[in-house]
Design an enzyme around this catalytic site. Structure first.
Site, PDB file in Angstrom:
ATOM      1  CG  ASP A   1      75.110 -29.170 -10.064  1.00 12.29           C
ATOM      2  OD1 ASP A   1      75.897 -30.085  -9.744  1.00 12.29           O
ATOM      3  OD2 ASP A   1      73.884 -29.223  -9.839  1.00 12.29           O
ATOM      4  N   GLY A   2      77.115 -30.392 -12.231  1.00 14.99           N
ATOM      5  CA  GLY A   2      76.952 -31.388 -13.300  1.00 14.99           C
ATOM      6  C   GLY A   2      78.226 -32.117 -13.690  1.00 14.99           C
TER       7      GLY A   2
ATOM      8  CG  HIS B   1      85.044 -33.134  -9.631  1.00 14.16           C
ATOM      9  ND1 HIS B   1      83.862 -32.425  -9.618  1.00 14.16           N
ATOM     10  CD2 HIS B   1      84.850 -34.193  -8.798  1.00 14.16           C
ATOM     11  CE1 HIS B   1      82.997 -33.021  -8.803  1.00 14.16           C
ATOM     12  NE2 HIS B   1      83.572 -34.098  -8.303  1.00 14.16           N
TER      13      HIS B   1
ATOM     14  CB  SER C   1      79.233 -26.760  -0.677  1.00 11.85           C
ATOM     15  OG  SER C   1      78.938 -28.135  -0.555  1.00 11.85           O
TER      16      SER C   1
ATOM     17  CG  ASN D   1      80.849 -30.280  -2.124  1.00 14.87           C
ATOM     18  OD1 ASN D   1      81.199 -29.292  -2.748  1.00 14.87           O
ATOM     19  ND2 ASN D   1      79.714 -30.912  -2.423  1.00 14.87           N
TER      20      ASN D   1
ATOM     21  NE  ARG E   1      69.165 -28.815  -5.175  1.00 16.31           N
ATOM     22  CZ  ARG E   1      68.924 -29.796  -6.032  1.00 16.31           C
ATOM     23  NH1 ARG E   1      67.679 -30.125  -6.318  1.00 16.31           N
ATOM     24  NH2 ARG E   1      69.903 -30.446  -6.611  1.00 16.31           N
ATOM     25  CB  ILE E   2      70.013 -21.002  -3.393  1.00 15.67           C
ATOM     26  CG1 ILE E   2      68.933 -20.152  -4.069  1.00 15.67           C
ATOM     27  CG2 ILE E   2      71.136 -20.118  -2.871  1.00 15.67           C
ATOM     28  CD1 ILE E   2      69.425 -19.232  -5.153  1.00 15.67           C
TER      29      ILE E   2
HETATM   30  C1  FPP Z   1      79.324 -30.041  -8.734  1.00 12.01           C
HETATM   31  O1  FPP Z   1      79.224 -31.155  -9.577  1.00 12.01           O
HETATM   32  C2  FPP Z   1      80.661 -29.577  -8.654  1.00 12.01           C
HETATM   33  C3  FPP Z   1      81.455 -29.617  -7.554  1.00 12.01           C
HETATM   34  C4  FPP Z   1      80.998 -30.171  -6.278  1.00 12.01           C
HETATM   35  C5  FPP Z   1      82.829 -29.164  -7.607  1.00 12.01           C
HETATM   36  C6  FPP Z   1      83.150 -28.048  -8.538  1.00 12.01           C
HETATM   37  C7  FPP Z   1      84.552 -28.176  -8.866  1.00 12.01           C
HETATM   38  C8  FPP Z   1      85.134 -27.904 -10.041  1.00 12.01           C
HETATM   39  C9  FPP Z   1      84.470 -27.278 -11.181  1.00 12.01           C
HETATM   40  C10 FPP Z   1      86.528 -28.306 -10.156  1.00 12.01           C
HETATM   41  C11 FPP Z   1      87.499 -27.302 -10.233  1.00 12.01           C
HETATM   42  C12 FPP Z   1      87.512 -26.240  -9.247  1.00 12.01           C
HETATM   43  C13 FPP Z   1      88.665 -25.740  -8.824  1.00 12.01           C
HETATM   44  C14 FPP Z   1      88.679 -24.449  -8.119  1.00 12.01           C
HETATM   45  C15 FPP Z   1      89.914 -26.413  -9.101  1.00 12.01           C
HETATM   46  P1  FPP Z   1      78.683 -32.506  -8.998  1.00 12.01           P
HETATM   47  O2  FPP Z   1      79.843 -33.368  -8.677  1.00 12.01           O
HETATM   48  O3  FPP Z   1      77.765 -32.249  -7.868  1.00 12.01           O
HETATM   49  O4  FPP Z   1      77.925 -33.061 -10.227  1.00 12.01           O
HETATM   50  P2  FPP Z   1      76.638 -33.991 -10.239  1.00 12.01           P
HETATM   51  O5  FPP Z   1      75.548 -33.230  -9.521  1.00 12.01           O
HETATM   52  O6  FPP Z   1      76.359 -34.170 -11.688  1.00 12.01           O
HETATM   53  O7  FPP Z   1      77.022 -35.259  -9.553  1.00 12.01           O
END
Ligand code: FPP
Length: 232
Positions: free
Chosen positions: A16-17, A33, A61, A64, A182-183
């Site tokens: 996350d983040g 990302h 998820s 998402n 959170r989970i």
């Molecule tokens: C959460 O950060 C992250 C995601 C929803 C996506 C996770 C994806 C990657 C790490 C990219 C690469 C993965 C693959 C398999 C290519 P967020 O966007 O919710 O961050 P925020 O809460 O700070 O907005």
């Protein structure tokens, strides 16, 4: 003498983040990302090196899909690029690639890439990388229940995990980056007894050292599985 560190067999990570990292660095979310995918590469290699047997990461998820079309497309593209760029490294490092999640909604071209890498890495491996993609914990439980029903099986606590997306032991350790407690609908069945480690670090800034730190912290915990501590 320093005590020997026990490496969890299975580590699960909520990466996350990415968005907050991008904002902090004045970049578009998509670049957060992209940086997150780079972190994933490093963490996979390091996990293999230190002897982790299963690594499950939350990449997309079922919730998402509510994000902007642009962000969803970027995440799909990043996953395709990840598969194409990591194929050789995964094979070289004897890492099996599996994906957990629903297929509905995922493009046929991405599904083909996933299935071919799953097949390619399925024979000679020492570690499993499980990517939770189009994944929801509740969806997985419902899908498992329906699968058991179709097969006319009576579900028990012992046999239930056989119907989950992949036959992987439960994680001993869950890591969540960016400070949220959170989970978020991740591995709801499998996390029943996992230790949880939360760090404020945003996923793109998470390093191999931070993983070591989480494992060190895990080593300080006493896992009781609901039993009583030995009282002297
Ligand atoms: C959460 O950060 C992250 C995601 C929803 C996506 C996770 C994806 C990657 C790490 C990219 C690469 C993965 C693959 C398999 C290519 P967020 O966007 O919710 O961050 P925020 O809460 O700070 O907005």
């Amino acid at each position: 003498m320093e005590e020997k560190i026990k490496i969890p067999k299975h580590i699960a990570i909520i990466m996350d983040g990415n968005g907050r990292w991008a904002k902090l660095n004045n970049k578009p979310r998509v670049l957060g990302h992209k940086a997150g995918a780079e972190t994933l590469r490093k963490i996979v290699t390091h996990s293999k090196k230190i002897g982790v047997k299963y690594l499950t990461v939350y990449a997309f998820s079922t919730e998402n899909w509510k994000r902007s079309k642009e962000e969803i497309e970027a995440l799909m593209l990043l996953f395709k690029l990840y598969i194409n760029s990591e194929r050789k490294t995964l094979l070289k490092n004897k890492i099996r690639f599996v994906v957990s999640g629903r297929k509905e909604g995922v493009s046929p071209s991405l599904l083909t890439l996933i299935e071919s890498l799953e097949e390619l890495t399925s024979k000679d491996y020492e570690m499993t990388l499980n990517i939770a993609f189009n994944y929801g914990g509740r969806a997985e439980i419902i899908d498992a229940f329906n699968k058991a029903n179709e097969q006319g099986m009576k579900i028990t606590e012992q046999n239930f995990s056989n119907f989950l997306y992949n036959k992987i032991p439960d994680p001993e350790l869950l890591i969540r980056t960016s400070g949220e407690f959170r989970i978020s609908n991740f591995l709801l069945w499998q996390l029943a007894y996992s230790e949880i480690y939360v760090t404020d670090i945003y996923w793109p800034d998470f390093t191999e050292k931070d993983l070591d730190e989480a494992i060190k912290d895990y080593n300080k915990r006493e896992r009781r599985f609901g039993g009583r501590l030995n009282v002297k």
